[in-house]
Design a protein around this motif. Structure first.
Motif, short mmCIF file in Angstrom:
data_model
loop_
_atom_site.label_atom_id
_atom_site.label_comp_id
_atom_site.label_asym_id
_atom_site.label_seq_id
_atom_site.Cartn_x
_atom_site.Cartn_y
_atom_site.Cartn_z
N TRP A 43 0.82 -1.21 0.00
CA TRP A 43 0.00 0.00 0.00
C TRP A 43 0.85 1.26 0.00
CZ3 TRP A 43 -0.02 3.76 3.69
CH2 TRP A 43 0.27 3.45 5.01
N THR A 44 2.01 1.21 0.68
CA THR A 44 2.85 2.41 0.66
C THR A 44 3.43 2.64 -0.74
OG1 THR A 44 4.72 1.15 1.54
CG2 THR A 44 3.46 2.44 3.11
N ALA A 45 3.77 1.56 -1.44
CA ALA A 45 4.26 1.72 -2.82
C ALA A 45 3.19 2.32 -3.71
CB ALA A 45 4.73 0.37 -3.37
N LEU A 46 1.95 1.85 -3.59
CA LEU A 46 0.87 2.40 -4.41
C LEU A 46 0.64 3.88 -4.12
CD1 LEU A 46 -1.78 -0.49 -4.25
CD2 LEU A 46 -0.29 0.12 -6.18
N VAL A 47 0.67 4.25 -2.85
CA VAL A 47 0.48 5.66 -2.48
C VAL A 47 1.60 6.51 -3.07
CG1 VAL A 47 0.50 7.28 -0.54
CG2 VAL A 47 -0.90 5.21 -0.41
N HIS A 48 2.84 6.02 -2.99
CA HIS A 48 3.97 6.80 -3.52
C HIS A 48 3.92 6.88 -5.05
CE1 HIS A 48 6.73 7.68 -0.06
NE2 HIS A 48 5.82 6.92 0.52
N ILE A 49 3.52 5.81 -5.72
CA ILE A 49 3.38 5.87 -7.18
C ILE A 49 2.35 6.93 -7.54
CG2 ILE A 49 2.60 4.65 -9.26
CD1 ILE A 49 3.73 2.05 -7.91
N ASP A 50 1.24 6.94 -6.82
CA ASP A 50 0.19 7.92 -7.08
C ASP A 50 0.70 9.34 -6.82
OD1 ASP A 50 -2.56 8.68 -7.71
OD2 ASP A 50 -2.75 9.12 -5.58
N THR A 51 1.41 9.53 -5.73
CA THR A 51 1.93 10.85 -5.37
C THR A 51 2.97 11.34 -6.37
OG1 THR A 51 1.53 10.42 -3.02
CG2 THR A 51 3.09 12.19 -3.56
N LEU A 52 3.88 10.45 -6.76
CA LEU A 52 4.94 10.81 -7.69
C LEU A 52 4.43 10.92 -9.12
CD1 LEU A 52 7.70 8.46 -6.25
CD2 LEU A 52 7.59 10.96 -6.01
N GLY A 53 3.35 10.21 -9.42
CA GLY A 53 2.76 10.24 -10.76
C GLY A 53 3.11 9.00 -11.56
N GLU A 54 2.14 8.53 -12.29
CA GLU A 54 2.38 7.35 -13.14
C GLU A 54 3.53 7.64 -14.09
OE1 GLU A 54 -0.91 4.70 -14.48
OE2 GLU A 54 -2.11 6.48 -14.01
N GLY A 55 4.27 6.60 -14.41
CA GLY A 55 5.44 6.76 -15.25
C GLY A 55 6.70 7.00 -14.42
N VAL A 56 6.56 6.96 -13.09
CA VAL A 56 7.72 7.11 -12.22
C VAL A 56 8.63 5.90 -12.42
CG1 VAL A 56 6.59 5.99 -10.23
CG2 VAL A 56 8.45 7.61 -9.85
N THR A 57 9.93 6.11 -12.32
CA THR A 57 10.86 4.99 -12.45
C THR A 57 10.94 4.24 -11.13
OG1 THR A 57 12.78 6.28 -11.75
CG2 THR A 57 12.28 6.24 -14.14
N GLN A 58 11.37 2.99 -11.22
CA GLN A 58 11.55 2.19 -10.02
C GLN A 58 12.57 2.83 -9.09
OE1 GLN A 58 10.85 -2.00 -12.31
NE2 GLN A 58 12.08 -2.10 -10.48
N LEU A 59 13.62 3.39 -9.65
CA LEU A 59 14.66 4.03 -8.84
C LEU A 59 14.10 5.23 -8.07
CD1 LEU A 59 17.58 4.19 -7.90
CD2 LEU A 59 18.09 5.54 -9.94
N ALA A 60 13.30 6.06 -8.75
CA ALA A 60 12.70 7.22 -8.08
C ALA A 60 11.74 6.77 -6.98
CB ALA A 60 11.97 8.10 -9.10
N LEU A 61 11.02 5.68 -7.23
CA LEU A 61 10.11 5.15 -6.21
C LEU A 61 10.89 4.62 -5.01
CD1 LEU A 61 7.27 4.44 -5.23
CD2 LEU A 61 7.46 2.30 -6.54
N ALA A 62 11.98 3.90 -5.26
CA ALA A 62 12.81 3.38 -4.16
C ALA A 62 13.35 4.53 -3.33
CB ALA A 62 13.95 2.53 -4.72
N THR A 63 13.79 5.58 -3.99
CA THR A 63 14.32 6.75 -3.29
C THR A 63 13.23 7.40 -2.44
OG1 THR A 63 15.93 7.13 -5.05
CG2 THR A 63 15.43 9.00 -3.61
N SER A 64 12.05 7.55 -3.01
CA SER A 64 10.93 8.15 -2.29
C SER A 64 10.54 7.33 -1.06
CB SER A 64 9.73 8.30 -3.23
OG SER A 64 8.61 8.81 -2.55
N LEU A 65 10.57 6.01 -1.21
CA LEU A 65 10.21 5.12 -0.10
C LEU A 65 11.34 4.95 0.91
CD1 LEU A 65 8.41 2.34 -2.16
CD2 LEU A 65 7.34 3.80 -0.43
N GLY A 66 12.57 5.32 0.50
CA GLY A 66 13.72 5.17 1.38
C GLY A 66 14.13 3.72 1.56
#
Length: 155
Positions: A43-66
């Motif tokens: 659920w945290t990954a889904l929330v971050h993908i939504d916040t960062l915007g679709e098309g976010v890279t996996q690396l940017a998502l990992a960084t955002s999630l820490g």
């Protein structure tokens, strides 16, 4: 006789209490979204993908999630198996993959967002707007102070 400040009476430091409250709030959400088939990492990954915007890279998502990429890769695979997201190779960088919601993923995200709203209302129900604003301002300032400490330590 010195008057002890309330924050000094806490069993844990304020920062320790913030960590405990964060875990409890996160757990409250996790319990609420279990019927959606979501774990805390999903659920945290889904929330971050939504916040960062679709098309976010996996690396940017990992960084955002820490978190590290291997941990994220497991979560992404699970979300794909649930048909909630899809990975697509970045046209500009073939090594990079971008993340998108599936139609089913958008439906689950909508349910997740409603559950988050419900939990937030339950968590905040005994606090005034003034108290919430003061907490929010204090957290922003604590974050700035922590970042300054980190920066000073690296200098």
């Amino acid at each position: 006789m010195s008057h002890q400040q309330f924050h000094e009476t806490l069993d844990l430091s304020i920062v320790g209490s913030m960590g405990r409250v964060h875990r409890l709030c996160r757990d409250a959400v996790t319990v609420a979204v279990e019927p959606l088939g979501l774990t805390q990492s999903r659920w945290t990954a889904l929330v971050h993908i939504d916040t960062l915007g679709e098309g976010v890279t996996q690396l940017a998502l990992a960084t955002s999630l820490g978190i590290e990429m291997p941990s994220l890769t497991r979560t992404i695979k699970q979300l794909e198996e649930q048909q909630l997201i899809s990975r697509q190779v970045d046209k500009n960088d073939k090594r990079s993959k971008k993340l998108y919601f599936t139609e089913q993923g958008r439906q689950v995200l909508e349910s997740l967002q409603q559950k988050l709203t419900d939990i937030k209302q339950q968590l905040y129900k005994t606090l005034t707007h003034q108290q919430l604003n003061e907490v929010a301002h204090a957290l922003v300032q604590l974050e700035k102070n922590a970042l300054a400490c980190i920066e000073a330590g690296r200098a």
